[in-house]
Design a protein around this motif. Structure first.
Motif, PDB file in Angstrom:
ATOM      1  N   THR A   1       0.800  -1.222   0.000  1.00  0.00           N
ATOM      2  CA  THR A   1       0.000   0.000   0.000  1.00  0.00           C
ATOM      3  C   THR A   1       0.834   1.274   0.000  1.00  0.00           C
ATOM      4  N   THR A   2       2.131   1.189   0.328  1.00  0.00           N
ATOM      5  CA  THR A   2       2.969   2.384   0.338  1.00  0.00           C
ATOM      6  C   THR A   2       3.362   2.791  -1.079  1.00  0.00           C
ATOM      7  N   HIS A   3       3.851   1.833  -1.861  1.00  0.00           N
ATOM      8  CA  HIS A   3       4.244   2.112  -3.251  1.00  0.00           C
ATOM      9  C   HIS A   3       4.193   0.815  -4.038  1.00  0.00           C
ATOM     10  N   GLU A   4       3.778   0.890  -5.284  1.00  0.00           N
ATOM     11  CA  GLU A   4       3.615  -0.309  -6.104  1.00  0.00           C
ATOM     12  C   GLU A   4       4.930  -1.046  -6.340  1.00  0.00           C
ATOM     13  N   SER A   5       6.060  -0.359  -6.228  1.00  0.00           N
ATOM     14  CA  SER A   5       7.357  -1.013  -6.423  1.00  0.00           C
ATOM     15  C   SER A   5       7.853  -1.725  -5.171  1.00  0.00           C
ATOM     16  N   PHE A   6       7.244  -1.452  -4.024  1.00  0.00           N
ATOM     17  CA  PHE A   6       7.696  -2.063  -2.775  1.00  0.00           C
ATOM     18  C   PHE A   6       7.165  -3.482  -2.641  1.00  0.00           C
ATOM     19  N   SER A   7       7.962  -4.349  -2.018  1.00  0.00           N
ATOM     20  CA  SER A   7       7.528  -5.718  -1.765  1.00  0.00           C
ATOM     21  C   SER A   7       7.109  -5.849  -0.303  1.00  0.00           C
ATOM     22  N   ASP A   8       6.198  -6.772  -0.035  1.00  0.00           N
ATOM     23  CA  ASP A   8       5.798  -7.047   1.337  1.00  0.00           C
ATOM     24  C   ASP A   8       6.894  -7.849   2.005  1.00  0.00           C
ATOM     25  N   VAL A   9       7.378  -7.380   3.148  1.00  0.00           N
ATOM     26  CA  VAL A   9       8.494  -8.001   3.845  1.00  0.00           C
ATOM     27  C   VAL A   9       8.014  -9.210   4.639  1.00  0.00           C
ATOM     28  N   THR A  10       8.632 -10.365   4.380  1.00  0.00           N
ATOM     29  CA  THR A  10       8.263 -11.594   5.079  1.00  0.00           C
ATOM     30  C   THR A  10       8.537 -11.457   6.567  1.00  0.00           C
ATOM     31  N   GLY A  11       7.541 -11.797   7.383  1.00  0.00           N
ATOM     32  CA  GLY A  11       7.702 -11.758   8.832  1.00  0.00           C
ATOM     33  C   GLY A  11       7.571 -10.381   9.448  1.00  0.00           C
ATOM     34  N   SER A  12       7.164  -9.388   8.654  1.00  0.00           N
ATOM     35  CA  SER A  12       7.045  -8.026   9.183  1.00  0.00           C
ATOM     36  C   SER A  12       6.009  -7.981  10.301  1.00  0.00           C
ATOM     37  N   ALA A  13       6.435  -7.476  11.468  1.00  0.00           N
ATOM     38  CA  ALA A  13       5.532  -7.370  12.610  1.00  0.00           C
ATOM     39  C   ALA A  13       4.964  -5.964  12.746  1.00  0.00           C
ATOM     40  N   SER A  14       5.621  -4.993  12.121  1.00  0.00           N
ATOM     41  CA  SER A  14       5.172  -3.603  12.165  1.00  0.00           C
ATOM     42  C   SER A  14       5.870  -2.838  11.054  1.00  0.00           C
ATOM     43  N   PHE A  15       5.203  -1.837  10.500  1.00  0.00           N
ATOM     44  CA  PHE A  15       5.841  -1.053   9.448  1.00  0.00           C
ATOM     45  C   PHE A  15       5.437   0.413   9.571  1.00  0.00           C
ATOM     46  N   ASP A  16       6.259   1.256   8.961  1.00  0.00           N
ATOM     47  CA  ASP A  16       5.964   2.684   8.845  1.00  0.00           C
ATOM     48  C   ASP A  16       6.173   3.079   7.390  1.00  0.00           C
ATOM     49  N   GLY A  17       5.193   3.744   6.805  1.00  0.00           N
ATOM     50  CA  GLY A  17       5.279   4.119   5.407  1.00  0.00           C
ATOM     51  C   GLY A  17       4.975   5.592   5.182  1.00  0.00           C
ATOM     52  N   TRP A  18       5.694   6.173   4.235  1.00  0.00           N
ATOM     53  CA  TRP A  18       5.486   7.567   3.850  1.00  0.00           C
ATOM     54  C   TRP A  18       5.318   7.630   2.339  1.00  0.00           C
ATOM     55  N   ASN A  19       4.257   8.257   1.875  1.00  0.00           N
ATOM     56  CA  ASN A  19       4.107   8.534   0.448  1.00  0.00           C
ATOM     57  C   ASN A  19       3.421   9.889   0.276  1.00  0.00           C
TER      58      ASN A  19
ATOM     59  N   ALA B   1       8.824   7.934  -2.023  1.00  0.00           N
ATOM     60  CA  ALA B   1       8.167   7.114  -1.000  1.00  0.00           C
ATOM     61  C   ALA B   1       9.206   6.335  -0.207  1.00  0.00           C
ATOM     62  N   PHE B   2       8.844   6.011   1.049  1.00  0.00           N
ATOM     63  CA  PHE B   2       9.714   5.234   1.927  1.00  0.00           C
ATOM     64  C   PHE B   2       8.880   4.264   2.754  1.00  0.00           C
ATOM     65  N   GLN B   3       9.513   3.174   3.165  1.00  0.00           N
ATOM     66  CA  GLN B   3       8.876   2.244   4.107  1.00  0.00           C
ATOM     67  C   GLN B   3       9.961   1.555   4.935  1.00  0.00           C
ATOM     68  N   VAL B   4       9.711   1.421   6.240  1.00  0.00           N
ATOM     69  CA  VAL B   4      10.608   0.699   7.134  1.00  0.00           C
ATOM     70  C   VAL B   4       9.810  -0.391   7.833  1.00  0.00           C
ATOM     71  N   ASP B   5      10.267  -1.647   7.684  1.00  0.00           N
ATOM     72  CA  ASP B   5       9.602  -2.788   8.316  1.00  0.00           C
ATOM     73  C   ASP B   5      10.438  -3.331   9.463  1.00  0.00           C
ATOM     74  N   GLN B   6       9.750  -3.741  10.538  1.00  0.00           N
ATOM     75  CA  GLN B   6      10.396  -4.381  11.674  1.00  0.00           C
ATOM     76  C   GLN B   6      10.069  -5.878  11.649  1.00  0.00           C
ATOM     77  N   VAL B   7      11.103  -6.704  11.717  1.00  0.00           N
ATOM     78  CA  VAL B   7      10.930  -8.154  11.727  1.00  0.00           C
ATOM     79  C   VAL B   7      11.477  -8.687  13.043  1.00  0.00           C
ATOM     80  N   ALA B   8      10.635  -9.391  13.798  1.00  0.00           N
ATOM     81  CA  ALA B   8      11.048  -9.929  15.089  1.00  0.00           C
ATOM     82  C   ALA B   8      11.770 -11.263  14.918  1.00  0.00           C
ATOM     83  N   THR B   9      12.735 -11.516  15.789  1.00  0.00           N
ATOM     84  CA  THR B   9      13.447 -12.789  15.822  1.00  0.00           C
ATOM     85  C   THR B   9      12.755 -13.706  16.817  1.00  0.00           C
TER      86      THR B   9
END
Length: 222
Positions: free
Chosen positions: A23-41, A183-191
């Motif tokens: 939903t942030t940008h069509e070129s971005f991929s969904d990050v496997t295991g993402s527990a939280s994200f922040d997006g700017w567009n 556009a930017f997006q930062v995903d957090q992935v938990a271990t």
């Protein structure tokens, strides 16, 4: 084998839908295991609700909270330089910008940064990470890009935090030359947490009990 036009159209439509799932940008991929994200567009004057660059620049300097639906409360801001929200995106010469978040998931192991940055200077840009209020300036463990000739250049940076202990805040510092940012997006992935020794003992005991019951059942059936 001949593919009917209707079937081909359906396949192309499905493929396009998958490519635009983020939903942030069509070129971005969904990050496997993402527990939280922040997006700017929509980082332009209109998207920030401003009629001129003075208003939008003031908002960028003060800090823009992630504005994509489902985002957390991370803030993106300009620390120095001259990038400003123009009619299409952030535009300018040399700037230092930062992404700051103090609300992180537990057992944070990986941060994944994705950005659309059209680098007109050809000098590239730098992205480093500091954590827990420090100034470590760690480099990414993995970097990849898809360059489109300054139309929508895609960059992905992965930061491995698994060996750093508890990370409760981060700051990403972006050093950019003459460029345009969309556009930017930062995903957090938990271990996954490592089980305690007592947990291993219980698991071993349970497996032993299952094995003993299975052998007893065989003897009873015999």
């Amino acid at each position: 084998m001949q593919i009917k036009p209707t079937a081909l159209a359906a396949v192309l439509l499905a493929t396009a839908s998958l490519a635009q799932a983020n939903t942030t940008h069509e070129s971005f991929s969904d990050v496997t295991g993402s527990a939280s994200f922040d997006g700017w567009n929509q980082l332009n004057r209109s998207g920030l609700g401003c009629a001129d660059s003075t208003c939008s620049t003031a908002k960028l300097v003060a800090g823009i909270t992630a504005n994509v639906a489902g985002s957390g409360d991370a803030v993106f801001k300009r620390d120095s330089g001259d990038h400003y929200p123009a009619g299409f995106g952030l535009y300018g010469g040399n700037s230092v910008l930062s992404f700051i978040d103090t609300t992180l998931v537990g057992n944070l192991g990986t941060l994944v940064f994705q950005g659309i940055v059209n680098d007109f200077s050809g000098a590239g840009f730098g992205l480093t990470l500091s954590y827990n209020g420090g100034t470590q300036a760690l480099a990414a463990s993995n970097v990849s890009s898809v360059l489109t000739g300054g139309v929508a250049d895609y960059y992905r940076y992965t930061f491995d935090l698994s060996g750093l202990g508890a990370v409760n805040s981060y700051s990403l510092s972006l050093n950019a030359g003459f460029s345009q940012m969309l556009a930017f997006q930062v995903d957090q992935v938990a271990t996954a947490p490592v089980p305690e020794p007592s947990t291993y003992a219980l698991m071993a005991g349970g497996l032993g009990l299952v094995g003993w019951l299975a052998r007893r059942r065989k003897v009873t059936q015999a």
